[in-house]
Scaffold this active site. Structure first.
Site, short mmCIF file in Angstrom:
data_model
loop_
_atom_site.label_atom_id
_atom_site.label_comp_id
_atom_site.label_asym_id
_atom_site.label_seq_id
_atom_site.Cartn_x
_atom_site.Cartn_y
_atom_site.Cartn_z
N ASP A 192 53.84 28.31 67.20
CA ASP A 192 52.76 27.91 68.27
C ASP A 192 51.94 29.07 68.37
O ASP A 192 52.36 30.31 68.98
CB ASP A 192 53.44 27.57 69.53
CG ASP A 192 52.85 26.63 70.50
OD1 ASP A 192 51.51 27.09 70.49
OD2 ASP A 192 53.05 25.82 71.17
N CYS B 136 42.98 27.68 69.10
CA CYS B 136 44.01 27.20 68.51
C CYS B 136 43.89 27.16 66.94
O CYS B 136 44.55 27.66 66.06
CB CYS B 136 44.94 26.04 68.94
SG CYS B 136 44.19 24.60 68.84
N HIS C 170 46.68 19.90 69.79
CA HIS C 170 46.91 21.25 69.51
C HIS C 170 46.76 21.47 67.89
O HIS C 170 47.25 20.52 67.18
CB HIS C 170 48.15 21.76 70.05
CG HIS C 170 48.55 23.23 70.13
ND1 HIS C 170 47.56 24.20 70.44
CD2 HIS C 170 49.71 23.97 69.57
CE1 HIS C 170 48.17 25.13 70.33
NE2 HIS C 170 49.33 25.34 69.84
#
Lengths: 249, 249
Positions: free
Chosen positions: A208, A78, A190
């Site tokens: 995202d 991520c 995240h």
């Protein structure tokens, strides 16, 4: 609005019921393969989500980021995917890119090199992902100014002001490191970039990078800050937080 | 507006001058690594480009596509990248995806299999890309309804009507196959999805999958149709054109 304070159980039950009702009323999400969103989050692909972008006061960051939107290539990347989006959005000079002829852009395959290896070895990255501090240091490897802010040393108001300022200006960005489950998402820590802010709803848009899992969502400043204000055990017990980014070092 | 017909030399000179003036006035494009746009195209990342999206009457397709935007992974894969975006936007069931845990989505690595090989062998694809007819047939492999329209058998008005109808509806898409140089871009045949239409400007938004080369652009219906109405020597001398796409076969 002024409601009596509810216990966390009430809030959890309310959210679960609201999510259930939303799923029943609205049907499957825009992408059937992504997970359903809890009621406190608004997907960008919904009518409300679209409206928020059009009303948004601070959305300069949305354009270069949405045009460089990528999916993290594995569960640990991520931070790498976010870094690639930001570096491309800032027009940072990229290394040669296989397959792209003479055009050089950052990808999740060329963004890590011997300099980033000294900051964060790939073996560690693959095992436990990237901390907030490592993310800031990796950007600095590429000559980008990265002001790392741990939530514990900031507050909701200071975060809102600084983030809105950056989202309103070209060549400025904001990246957030948060704990998904505080937002009602599955589940761990995240990293993703912010793209816009709407004052009326007091919500930020998170692009995202787990696009296979969740769509971009609008989240309230308070919820987002709470999700950042969580301890990251991989980062010496410091909290998560945000990074204020601009070109130049 | 009714101007006397200009010769192609006049048009070419005007475009070159306008592009030069635009570059001088505006400075480098949003992404310094992409090529400058000719004056007849409006980048999505510019103030005018943003405004067109907000004014757009038909932008249902924009949301799922922008959330699934990918870069073609090599010079031959514009059609594959476009197919991946459309299949994900339509929530077509995808094969297992390396790196994404239990979440299955289409990527440029898993979208080609033994069934697509029978329609278009990878060796041919790598050598000469994909024709309009092959693109339609590949979508049909995945159970998607693909109505292939060659420009020579259509016209500007019919294209505009059909494309706007699809861009206005969920789970409907439009993909275009066009010759870049007719739009003043470099240079050959190309495939990308449309995302929106603005009636006042009579322009479509192309989400160009060569993100390393050009940003998404707003192009007039007339210019786009002219670029589709060009002969593709790899497709039995038929013209390029567009594909009207919807879920189900």
């Amino acid at each position: 609005m002024n409601f009596p304070r509810r216990s966390w159980i009430d809030v959890a039950v309310c959210r679960a019921l609201a999510a259930l009702v939303a799923v029943c009323l609205i049907g499957p999400a825009a992408n059937a393969d992504t997970l359903p969103l809890p009621a406190n989050l608004i997907g960008l692909g919904t009518q409300s989500g679209e409206q928020l972008l059009f009303e948004s006061e601070a959305r300069r960051a949305y354009w270069p980021l949405s045009m460089q939107f990528v999916t993290q290539k594995n569960q640990a990347f991520c931070g790498v995917a976010t870094m690639v989006m930001v570096l491309n959005a800032l027009d940072v000079a990229a290394p040669p890119t296989a397959g792209f002829d003479s055009f050089n852009v950052f990808t999740q395959d060329n963004a890590l090199d011997e300099r980033t290896e000294r900051v964060l070895p790939l073996a560690v990255l693959m095992r436990q992902g990237m901390t907030l501090d490592q993310f800031g240091k990796l950007l600095e490897v590429y000559g980008v100014k990265a002001d790392v802010q741990h939530a514990q040393a900031s507050n909701v108001g200071a975060f809102r002001t600084a983030a809105v300022r950056n989202l309103s200006q070209p060549k400025h960005h904001v990246v957030v490191n948060y704990l998904r489950r505080v937002l009602g998402q599955e589940r761990g820590g995240h990293i993703s970039p912010l793209a816009a802010y709407d004052a009326k709803a007091d919500r930020f848009l998170v692009l995202d990078v787990s696009r296979y899992k969740y769509p971009p969502v609008w989240v309230t400043t308070e919820d987002l800050f709470a999700a950042m204000n969580t301890v990251d055990n991989d980062n010496d017990g410091k909290t998560r937080g945000f990074v204020l980014i601009e070109s130049g070092s």
